[in-house]
Design a protein around this motif. Sequence first.
Motif, short mmCIF file in Angstrom:
data_model
loop_
_atom_site.label_atom_id
_atom_site.label_comp_id
_atom_site.label_asym_id
_atom_site.label_seq_id
_atom_site.Cartn_x
_atom_site.Cartn_y
_atom_site.Cartn_z
N GLU A 1 0.83 -1.21 0.00
CA GLU A 1 0.00 0.00 0.00
C GLU A 1 0.86 1.25 0.00
O GLU A 1 0.64 2.19 -0.78
CB GLU A 1 -0.93 -0.01 1.21
N ARG A 2 1.89 1.28 0.86
CA ARG A 2 2.68 2.50 0.99
C ARG A 2 3.62 2.72 -0.20
O ARG A 2 3.82 3.85 -0.63
CB ARG A 2 3.47 2.48 2.30
N VAL A 3 4.18 1.63 -0.74
CA VAL A 3 5.10 1.83 -1.87
C VAL A 3 4.33 2.22 -3.13
O VAL A 3 4.79 3.03 -3.94
CB VAL A 3 6.00 0.60 -2.09
N GLU A 4 3.12 1.68 -3.30
CA GLU A 4 2.28 2.08 -4.43
C GLU A 4 1.88 3.56 -4.29
O GLU A 4 1.87 4.31 -5.27
CB GLU A 4 1.03 1.20 -4.51
N ALA A 5 1.55 3.97 -3.06
CA ALA A 5 1.19 5.37 -2.83
C ALA A 5 2.37 6.30 -3.11
O ALA A 5 2.19 7.40 -3.66
CB ALA A 5 0.69 5.55 -1.40
N GLN A 6 3.56 5.85 -2.74
CA GLN A 6 4.76 6.65 -3.00
C GLN A 6 4.96 6.84 -4.50
O GLN A 6 5.22 7.96 -4.98
CB GLN A 6 5.98 5.95 -2.38
#
Length: 258
Positions: free
Chosen positions: A48-53
């Motif tokens: 979730e966080r790496v895709e958001a980044q």
Amino acid sequence: MADARPVERPLHERVVVVTGAAKGLGDAIARELAPRCAALLLADLDAERVEAQADRLRAEGRKATAWVADLTDPGSAGALIDVADAEFGGADVLVNNAGIVEYAPLAETSRELFRRLMAVDVESVYFLTQAFADSLRRRESGGCVVNLGTSHALTGVGGTSAYSTAKGAVHAMTRALAVELAPLGIRVNTLALGTTLTERVRSELAPELLRKRMRQIPLARGARPQEAAAAVAYLLDAGFATGTELVLDGGFTVFGDA
């Protein structure tokens, strides 16, 4: 006679792989390098966080791709470099930022803890660098590796022996690979960090322990993640630097009262 070894492309033309890119120092490195390089491949376990980044960077007009993987998986190193080859024609820079920090006194260090540190902090770095160098060799292109190390590998800090052993191996790896890979036009350096005030450090360290650490640092503060990221960017640009340890610890390793 002219040296025919491959050379690195200018930074603005380079494709950069950053591991552990979803948060903390990896997030700061990605943000620092995004305006400077041609494209970023961001790798992390936190989908979730790496895709958001990656989404944030693309919204800013940057080229960025997220890739979710456990880098201790034997097939992950080759798969990540394959993604770089397929998406961007190959990576030029590898920032080995992914890692874990776990402290325990010698008497309380289990084999499981020791093996986990070696798997994440050493083995994954080694075999990802191997896959990266193989790709550069096939493309006859120069490149650069930055390994994230620690000032704990340069001085003695009680209660950190397993972690310091793992990171010490990364420092030794850097020196050996700098010599081995130089004929291929590949530079390898270590950024040795002291206390860096990431979100994790601020949330996990008790206030008194954090204050004690600050008293052990001549500059009396921890590094900001942005300062560490700027040091990574410096090593990417420093074309005559290889096999070196750039220490960013506010003077911790040279402080006699530490």
